[in-house]
Scaffold this motif. Structure first.
Motif, PDB file in Angstrom:
ATOM      1  N   VAL A  13       7.833   1.452  -4.350  1.00 37.69           N
ATOM      2  CA  VAL A  13       8.792   2.087  -3.456  1.00 37.69           C
ATOM      3  C   VAL A  13      10.219   1.614  -3.742  1.00 37.69           C
ATOM      4  O   VAL A  13      11.158   2.388  -3.660  1.00 37.69           O
ATOM      5  CB  VAL A  13       8.410   1.812  -1.976  1.00 37.69           C
ATOM      6  CG1 VAL A  13       9.432   2.404  -1.026  1.00 37.69           C
ATOM      7  CG2 VAL A  13       7.021   2.364  -1.673  1.00 37.69           C
ATOM      8  N   TRP A  14      10.393   0.338  -4.083  1.00 42.67           N
ATOM      9  CA  TRP A  14      11.704  -0.276  -4.325  1.00 42.67           C
ATOM     10  C   TRP A  14      11.730  -0.909  -5.726  1.00 42.67           C
ATOM     11  O   TRP A  14      11.917  -2.119  -5.856  1.00 42.67           O
ATOM     12  CB  TRP A  14      11.984  -1.345  -3.261  1.00 42.67           C
ATOM     13  CG  TRP A  14      12.025  -0.811  -1.877  1.00 42.67           C
ATOM     14  CD1 TRP A  14      10.994  -0.720  -0.996  1.00 42.67           C
ATOM     15  CD2 TRP A  14      13.161  -0.261  -1.222  1.00 42.67           C
ATOM     16  NE1 TRP A  14      11.418  -0.154   0.171  1.00 42.67           N
ATOM     17  CE2 TRP A  14      12.748   0.127   0.068  1.00 42.67           C
ATOM     18  CE3 TRP A  14      14.494  -0.079  -1.589  1.00 42.67           C
ATOM     19  CZ2 TRP A  14      13.629   0.712   0.984  1.00 42.67           C
ATOM     20  CZ3 TRP A  14      15.361   0.485  -0.669  1.00 42.67           C
ATOM     21  CH2 TRP A  14      14.913   0.875   0.599  1.00 42.67           C
ATOM     22  N   PRO A  15      11.562  -0.134  -6.785  1.00 40.58           N
ATOM     23  CA  PRO A  15      11.434  -0.722  -8.132  1.00 40.58           C
ATOM     24  C   PRO A  15      12.676  -1.487  -8.597  1.00 40.58           C
ATOM     25  O   PRO A  15      12.538  -2.570  -9.177  1.00 40.58           O
ATOM     26  CB  PRO A  15      11.160   0.483  -9.030  1.00 40.58           C
ATOM     27  CG  PRO A  15      11.663   1.658  -8.269  1.00 40.58           C
ATOM     28  CD  PRO A  15      11.503   1.321  -6.817  1.00 40.58           C
ATOM     29  N   CYS A  78       3.506  -9.952   7.041  1.00 38.75           N
ATOM     30  CA  CYS A  78       4.271 -11.064   6.469  1.00 38.75           C
ATOM     31  C   CYS A  78       4.973 -10.636   5.183  1.00 38.75           C
ATOM     32  O   CYS A  78       6.133 -10.986   4.960  1.00 38.75           O
ATOM     33  CB  CYS A  78       3.361 -12.256   6.193  1.00 38.75           C
ATOM     34  SG  CYS A  78       2.774 -13.088   7.678  1.00 38.75           S
ATOM     35  N   VAL A  79       4.282  -9.872   4.342  1.00 40.20           N
ATOM     36  CA  VAL A  79       4.889  -9.400   3.099  1.00 40.20           C
ATOM     37  C   VAL A  79       6.055  -8.458   3.413  1.00 40.20           C
ATOM     38  O   VAL A  79       7.146  -8.604   2.855  1.00 40.20           O
ATOM     39  CB  VAL A  79       3.853  -8.710   2.186  1.00 40.20           C
ATOM     40  CG1 VAL A  79       4.517  -8.143   0.942  1.00 40.20           C
ATOM     41  CG2 VAL A  79       2.745  -9.691   1.792  1.00 40.20           C
ATOM     42  N   PHE A  80       5.843  -7.515   4.313  1.00 39.48           N
ATOM     43  CA  PHE A  80       6.910  -6.583   4.679  1.00 39.48           C
ATOM     44  C   PHE A  80       8.105  -7.323   5.276  1.00 39.48           C
ATOM     45  O   PHE A  80       9.251  -7.030   4.949  1.00 39.48           O
ATOM     46  CB  PHE A  80       6.396  -5.525   5.667  1.00 39.48           C
ATOM     47  CG  PHE A  80       5.848  -4.297   4.998  1.00 39.48           C
ATOM     48  CD1 PHE A  80       6.573  -3.123   4.992  1.00 39.48           C
ATOM     49  CD2 PHE A  80       4.615  -4.310   4.368  1.00 39.48           C
ATOM     50  CE1 PHE A  80       6.091  -1.975   4.380  1.00 39.48           C
ATOM     51  CE2 PHE A  80       4.118  -3.183   3.753  1.00 39.48           C
ATOM     52  CZ  PHE A  80       4.854  -2.008   3.753  1.00 39.48           C
ATOM     53  N   ARG A  81       7.858  -8.296   6.154  1.00 38.75           N
ATOM     54  CA  ARG A  81       8.962  -9.038   6.766  1.00 38.75           C
ATOM     55  C   ARG A  81       9.707  -9.874   5.742  1.00 38.75           C
ATOM     56  O   ARG A  81      10.940  -9.947   5.783  1.00 38.75           O
ATOM     57  CB  ARG A  81       8.452  -9.901   7.918  1.00 38.75           C
ATOM     58  CG  ARG A  81       8.112  -9.044   9.138  1.00 38.75           C
ATOM     59  CD  ARG A  81       7.695  -9.863  10.330  1.00 38.75           C
ATOM     60  NE  ARG A  81       6.349 -10.385  10.077  1.00 38.75           N
ATOM     61  CZ  ARG A  81       5.908 -11.546  10.513  1.00 38.75           C
ATOM     62  NH1 ARG A  81       6.668 -12.337  11.224  1.00 38.75           N
ATOM     63  NH2 ARG A  81       4.681 -11.933  10.250  1.00 38.75           N
ATOM     64  N   GLY A  82       8.983 -10.504   4.808  1.00 37.82           N
ATOM     65  CA  GLY A  82       9.636 -11.289   3.772  1.00 37.82           C
ATOM     66  C   GLY A  82      10.503 -10.437   2.861  1.00 37.82           C
ATOM     67  O   GLY A  82      11.650 -10.783   2.567  1.00 37.82           O
ATOM     68  N   VAL A  83       9.977  -9.306   2.423  1.00 35.48           N
ATOM     69  CA  VAL A  83      10.736  -8.398   1.562  1.00 35.48           C
ATOM     70  C   VAL A  83      11.924  -7.816   2.323  1.00 35.48           C
ATOM     71  O   VAL A  83      13.036  -7.724   1.788  1.00 35.48           O
ATOM     72  CB  VAL A  83       9.824  -7.286   0.990  1.00 35.48           C
ATOM     73  CG1 VAL A  83      10.635  -6.206   0.301  1.00 35.48           C
ATOM     74  CG2 VAL A  83       8.808  -7.887   0.023  1.00 35.48           C
ATOM     75  N   ALA A  84      11.716  -7.451   3.569  1.00 34.12           N
ATOM     76  CA  ALA A  84      12.818  -6.908   4.373  1.00 34.12           C
ATOM     77  C   ALA A  84      13.939  -7.933   4.532  1.00 34.12           C
ATOM     78  O   ALA A  84      15.120  -7.592   4.416  1.00 34.12           O
ATOM     79  CB  ALA A  84      12.300  -6.472   5.738  1.00 34.12           C
ATOM     80  N   PRO A  91      11.853  -4.182   8.441  1.00 34.14           N
ATOM     81  CA  PRO A  91      10.546  -3.972   7.793  1.00 34.14           C
ATOM     82  C   PRO A  91      10.030  -2.536   7.898  1.00 34.14           C
ATOM     83  O   PRO A  91       9.418  -2.027   6.967  1.00 34.14           O
ATOM     84  CB  PRO A  91       9.619  -4.936   8.529  1.00 34.14           C
ATOM     85  CG  PRO A  91      10.520  -5.991   9.064  1.00 34.14           C
ATOM     86  CD  PRO A  91      11.827  -5.305   9.366  1.00 34.14           C
ATOM     87  N   TRP A  92      10.314  -1.859   9.022  1.00 31.23           N
ATOM     88  CA  TRP A  92       9.841  -0.487   9.201  1.00 31.23           C
ATOM     89  C   TRP A  92      10.550   0.487   8.273  1.00 31.23           C
ATOM     90  O   TRP A  92      10.040   1.582   8.011  1.00 31.23           O
ATOM     91  CB  TRP A  92      10.007  -0.047  10.653  1.00 31.23           C
ATOM     92  CG  TRP A  92       9.044  -0.751  11.552  1.00 31.23           C
ATOM     93  CD1 TRP A  92       9.315  -1.816  12.359  1.00 31.23           C
ATOM     94  CD2 TRP A  92       7.656  -0.484  11.711  1.00 31.23           C
ATOM     95  NE1 TRP A  92       8.181  -2.220  13.024  1.00 31.23           N
ATOM     96  CE2 TRP A  92       7.147  -1.414  12.636  1.00 31.23           C
ATOM     97  CE3 TRP A  92       6.788   0.445  11.152  1.00 31.23           C
ATOM     98  CZ2 TRP A  92       5.810  -1.432  13.021  1.00 31.23           C
ATOM     99  CZ3 TRP A  92       5.457   0.425  11.545  1.00 31.23           C
ATOM    100  CH2 TRP A  92       4.988  -0.499  12.465  1.00 31.23           C
ATOM    101  N   ASP A  93      11.725   0.115   7.779  1.00 28.97           N
ATOM    102  CA  ASP A  93      12.472   0.987   6.877  1.00 28.97           C
ATOM    103  C   ASP A  93      12.019   0.889   5.423  1.00 28.97           C
ATOM    104  O   ASP A  93      12.433   1.691   4.596  1.00 28.97           O
ATOM    105  CB  ASP A  93      13.971   0.674   6.941  1.00 28.97           C
ATOM    106  CG  ASP A  93      14.561   1.029   8.290  1.00 28.97           C
ATOM    107  OD1 ASP A  93      13.968   1.892   8.987  1.00 28.97           O
ATOM    108  OD2 ASP A  93      15.602   0.442   8.652  1.00 28.97           O
TER     109      ASP A  93
END
Length: 102
Positions: A13-15, A78-84, A91-93
């Motif tokens: 999604v974010w390459p 946790c992965v989504f929050r860390g990447v966000a 994270p929802w975006d």
């Protein structure tokens, strides 16, 4: 495996934004943060690295149901929050279409 598959998804999604980011798994953080407790992950923006702490994620997360689905959801969050946090986003975006069916 859950961390790796979630990271793979987010890299698709974010390459560009995640191309040079390294993801690591460690047993746990070196210390407890006063007033916060034990971290589930740590973001080092300068080093472009996110470290996930396996034991706190597995043992300290409060699940209302102990099953594989809920455990996977905690790990993915946790992965989504860390990447966000690294990308400066909510994270929802990161992948709004992924959760439309819920």
């Amino acid at each position: 495996m859950t961390i790796a598959s979630t990271v793979d998804y987010l890299r698709m999604v974010w390459p560009t934004e995640l191309a040079d980011v390294s993801f690591e798994v460690a047993p746990g953080p070196m210390d407890v943060i006063s007033g916060v407790g034990v971290e589930r992950y740590a973001v080092d923006a300068r080093a472009r690295r996110i470290t996930f702490f396996r034991l706190p994620i597995q043992r300290l997360s409060r699940l209302h149901r102990i099953d594989e689905l809920h455990q996977r959801m905690v790990i993915e969050s946790c992965v989504f929050r860390g990447v966000a946090e690294l990308l400066g986003k909510d994270p929802w975006d990161l992948a709004p279409d992924r959760f439309r069916h819920f």
